[in-house]
Design a protein around this motif. Sequence first.
Motif, PDB file in Angstrom:
ATOM      1  N   GLY A  80       0.765  -1.243   0.000  1.00 26.07           N
ATOM      2  CA  GLY A  80       0.000   0.000   0.000  1.00 26.07           C
ATOM      3  C   GLY A  80       0.793   1.287   0.000  1.00 26.07           C
ATOM      4  O   GLY A  80       0.254   2.327   0.358  1.00 26.07           O
ATOM      5  N   ASP A  81       2.043   1.241  -0.404  1.00 31.56           N
ATOM      6  CA  ASP A  81       2.839   2.479  -0.431  1.00 31.56           C
ATOM      7  C   ASP A  81       2.331   3.464  -1.472  1.00 31.56           C
ATOM      8  O   ASP A  81       2.372   4.676  -1.266  1.00 31.56           O
ATOM      9  CB  ASP A  81       4.314   2.171  -0.707  1.00 31.56           C
ATOM     10  CG  ASP A  81       4.967   1.418   0.441  1.00 31.56           C
ATOM     11  OD1 ASP A  81       4.408   1.445   1.553  1.00 31.56           O
ATOM     12  OD2 ASP A  81       6.019   0.812   0.218  1.00 31.56           O
ATOM     13  N   VAL A  82       1.888   2.949  -2.612  1.00 29.61           N
ATOM     14  CA  VAL A  82       1.365   3.784  -3.686  1.00 29.61           C
ATOM     15  C   VAL A  82      -0.055   3.323  -4.002  1.00 29.61           C
ATOM     16  O   VAL A  82      -0.295   2.131  -4.209  1.00 29.61           O
ATOM     17  CB  VAL A  82       2.239   3.702  -4.957  1.00 29.61           C
ATOM     18  CG1 VAL A  82       1.640   4.526  -6.086  1.00 29.61           C
ATOM     19  CG2 VAL A  82       3.664   4.147  -4.655  1.00 29.61           C
ATOM     20  N   VAL A  83      -0.983   4.280  -4.031  1.00 31.71           N
ATOM     21  CA  VAL A  83      -2.377   3.979  -4.311  1.00 31.71           C
ATOM     22  C   VAL A  83      -2.809   4.757  -5.544  1.00 31.71           C
ATOM     23  O   VAL A  83      -2.581   5.960  -5.639  1.00 31.71           O
ATOM     24  CB  VAL A  83      -3.284   4.355  -3.120  1.00 31.71           C
ATOM     25  CG1 VAL A  83      -4.756   4.226  -3.481  1.00 31.71           C
ATOM     26  CG2 VAL A  83      -2.961   3.505  -1.908  1.00 31.71           C
ATOM     27  N   VAL A  84      -3.437   4.045  -6.472  1.00 30.04           N
ATOM     28  CA  VAL A  84      -4.058   4.698  -7.628  1.00 30.04           C
ATOM     29  C   VAL A  84      -5.525   4.887  -7.265  1.00 30.04           C
ATOM     30  O   VAL A  84      -6.221   3.931  -6.924  1.00 30.04           O
ATOM     31  CB  VAL A  84      -3.913   3.848  -8.909  1.00 30.04           C
ATOM     32  CG1 VAL A  84      -4.618   4.532 -10.073  1.00 30.04           C
ATOM     33  CG2 VAL A  84      -2.447   3.607  -9.218  1.00 30.04           C
ATOM     34  N   PHE A  85      -5.971   6.125  -7.338  1.00 33.35           N
ATOM     35  CA  PHE A  85      -7.315   6.534  -6.927  1.00 33.35           C
ATOM     36  C   PHE A  85      -7.996   7.077  -8.179  1.00 33.35           C
ATOM     37  O   PHE A  85      -7.641   8.124  -8.681  1.00 33.35           O
ATOM     38  CB  PHE A  85      -7.142   7.586  -5.835  1.00 33.35           C
ATOM     39  CG  PHE A  85      -8.399   8.137  -5.243  1.00 33.35           C
ATOM     40  CD1 PHE A  85      -9.437   7.322  -4.858  1.00 33.35           C
ATOM     41  CD2 PHE A  85      -8.516   9.500  -5.018  1.00 33.35           C
ATOM     42  CE1 PHE A  85     -10.581   7.845  -4.279  1.00 33.35           C
ATOM     43  CE2 PHE A  85      -9.641  10.031  -4.428  1.00 33.35           C
ATOM     44  CZ  PHE A  85     -10.674   9.202  -4.064  1.00 33.35           C
ATOM     45  N   ASP A  86      -8.968   6.339  -8.717  1.00 32.28           N
ATOM     46  CA  ASP A  86      -9.529   6.663 -10.027  1.00 32.28           C
ATOM     47  C   ASP A  86     -11.044   6.531  -9.995  1.00 32.28           C
ATOM     48  O   ASP A  86     -11.575   5.638  -9.349  1.00 32.28           O
ATOM     49  CB  ASP A  86      -8.928   5.698 -11.058  1.00 32.28           C
ATOM     50  CG  ASP A  86      -9.276   6.051 -12.483  1.00 32.28           C
ATOM     51  OD1 ASP A  86      -9.777   7.159 -12.723  1.00 32.28           O
ATOM     52  OD2 ASP A  86      -9.047   5.210 -13.361  1.00 32.28           O
ATOM     53  N   SER A  87     -11.735   7.394 -10.712  1.00 32.83           N
ATOM     54  CA  SER A  87     -13.207   7.293 -10.742  1.00 32.83           C
ATOM     55  C   SER A  87     -13.755   7.399 -12.153  1.00 32.83           C
ATOM     56  O   SER A  87     -14.815   7.965 -12.365  1.00 32.83           O
ATOM     57  CB  SER A  87     -13.834   8.388  -9.879  1.00 32.83           C
ATOM     58  OG  SER A  87     -13.675   9.640 -10.499  1.00 32.83           O
ATOM     59  N   THR A  88     -13.067   6.850 -13.090  1.00 31.98           N
ATOM     60  CA  THR A  88     -13.516   6.990 -14.469  1.00 31.98           C
ATOM     61  C   THR A  88     -14.442   5.874 -14.926  1.00 31.98           C
ATOM     62  O   THR A  88     -14.824   5.841 -16.084  1.00 31.98           O
ATOM     63  CB  THR A  88     -12.307   7.057 -15.429  1.00 31.98           C
ATOM     64  OG1 THR A  88     -11.530   5.877 -15.270  1.00 31.98           O
ATOM     65  CG2 THR A  88     -11.464   8.267 -15.150  1.00 31.98           C
ATOM     66  N   TYR A  89     -14.835   4.994 -14.048  1.00 28.58           N
ATOM     67  CA  TYR A  89     -15.685   3.868 -14.430  1.00 28.58           C
ATOM     68  C   TYR A  89     -17.139   4.183 -14.092  1.00 28.58           C
ATOM     69  O   TYR A  89     -17.500   4.251 -12.935  1.00 28.58           O
ATOM     70  CB  TYR A  89     -15.246   2.596 -13.709  1.00 28.58           C
ATOM     71  CG  TYR A  89     -13.781   2.332 -13.880  1.00 28.58           C
ATOM     72  CD1 TYR A  89     -13.287   1.850 -15.082  1.00 28.58           C
ATOM     73  CD2 TYR A  89     -12.882   2.606 -12.867  1.00 28.58           C
ATOM     74  CE1 TYR A  89     -11.936   1.627 -15.253  1.00 28.58           C
ATOM     75  CE2 TYR A  89     -11.529   2.381 -13.028  1.00 28.58           C
ATOM     76  CZ  TYR A  89     -11.072   1.888 -14.224  1.00 28.58           C
ATOM     77  OH  TYR A  89      -9.736   1.665 -14.400  1.00 28.58           O
ATOM     78  N   LYS A  90     -17.978   4.360 -15.103  1.00 26.03           N
ATOM     79  CA  LYS A  90     -19.404   4.634 -14.888  1.00 26.03           C
ATOM     80  C   LYS A  90     -20.220   3.657 -15.718  1.00 26.03           C
ATOM     81  O   LYS A  90     -21.064   4.047 -16.504  1.00 26.03           O
ATOM     82  CB  LYS A  90     -19.739   6.071 -15.281  1.00 26.03           C
ATOM     83  CG  LYS A  90     -19.082   7.104 -14.422  1.00 26.03           C
ATOM     84  CD  LYS A  90     -19.493   8.490 -14.862  1.00 26.03           C
ATOM     85  CE  LYS A  90     -18.711   9.517 -14.084  1.00 26.03           C
ATOM     86  NZ  LYS A  90     -19.007  10.868 -14.523  1.00 26.03           N
ATOM     87  N   THR A  91     -19.952   2.392 -15.549  1.00 24.33           N
ATOM     88  CA  THR A  91     -20.614   1.398 -16.388  1.00 24.33           C
ATOM     89  C   THR A  91     -21.783   0.727 -15.683  1.00 24.33           C
ATOM     90  O   THR A  91     -22.387  -0.173 -16.248  1.00 24.33           O
ATOM     91  CB  THR A  91     -19.607   0.313 -16.821  1.00 24.33           C
ATOM     92  OG1 THR A  91     -19.042  -0.288 -15.656  1.00 24.33           O
ATOM     93  CG2 THR A  91     -18.511   0.906 -17.681  1.00 24.33           C
ATOM     94  N   ASN A  92     -22.120   1.168 -14.479  1.00 27.21           N
ATOM     95  CA  ASN A  92     -23.252   0.541 -13.810  1.00 27.21           C
ATOM     96  C   ASN A  92     -24.555   1.176 -14.285  1.00 27.21           C
ATOM     97  O   ASN A  92     -24.573   2.227 -14.912  1.00 27.21           O
ATOM     98  CB  ASN A  92     -23.103   0.623 -12.282  1.00 27.21           C
ATOM     99  CG  ASN A  92     -22.905   2.045 -11.802  1.00 27.21           C
ATOM    100  OD1 ASN A  92     -23.804   2.866 -11.897  1.00 27.21           O
ATOM    101  ND2 ASN A  92     -21.713   2.341 -11.305  1.00 27.21           N
TER     102      ASN A  92
END
Length: 195
Positions: A80-92
């Motif tokens: 967990g030293d580096v976390v990718v935080f992304d919200s580009t998924y809107k497929t629901n």
Amino acid sequence: MQYDGYDKVGYTQRDLYNFCHRHKQGTISAGDAQTVIRHLRERERRDADFFFRSMTDEQGHLVGLFWCDTQCLLDYAAFGDVVVFDSTYKTNRYNMPLVPFIGVNHHYRTIIFGCGIISHENIESYAWLLKTFTEAIAQKHPISVITDGDLAMQRAISVVWPNSPHRLCGWHIEVNLVRNVHNDTLKDAIQDFFV
């Protein structure tokens, strides 16, 4: 058809979108949200390390959800030293952003530290998500956070994880480079840097 065209109906495309959004919120709170929460509570009952939280608005509509299981927590403790935080998924079906917290293990394989769903991509929603994730991972902040550059995300990170430097995703930098730089020599040189 009754009014002989969309332009004669008396409302705009935006009005229709707003109506659908209000209907979507009511539908989520009426049944689907409770089904998901019941499922997550059952998972929590069966697995002592399973973690989930939900957030509702003043009307009781679901506006945020976060969950992670035992494997997610073990992976975060190790990688967990580096976390990718992304919200580009809107497929629901509700077009609500899925926000995975992602990392990479020692085999360079993608691993998931947790997932969230939020109804609004604003500072408050992201801050709630980050605080909830922090609660799940026993307050261990990452050394660095990578995002797509969303301003609301950046502000939420600076509030919740002020000592975790924020970095931009290389893929997003490359996409913006290709779109905005019109010098092929410079473009090739910078793209070689990302390979």
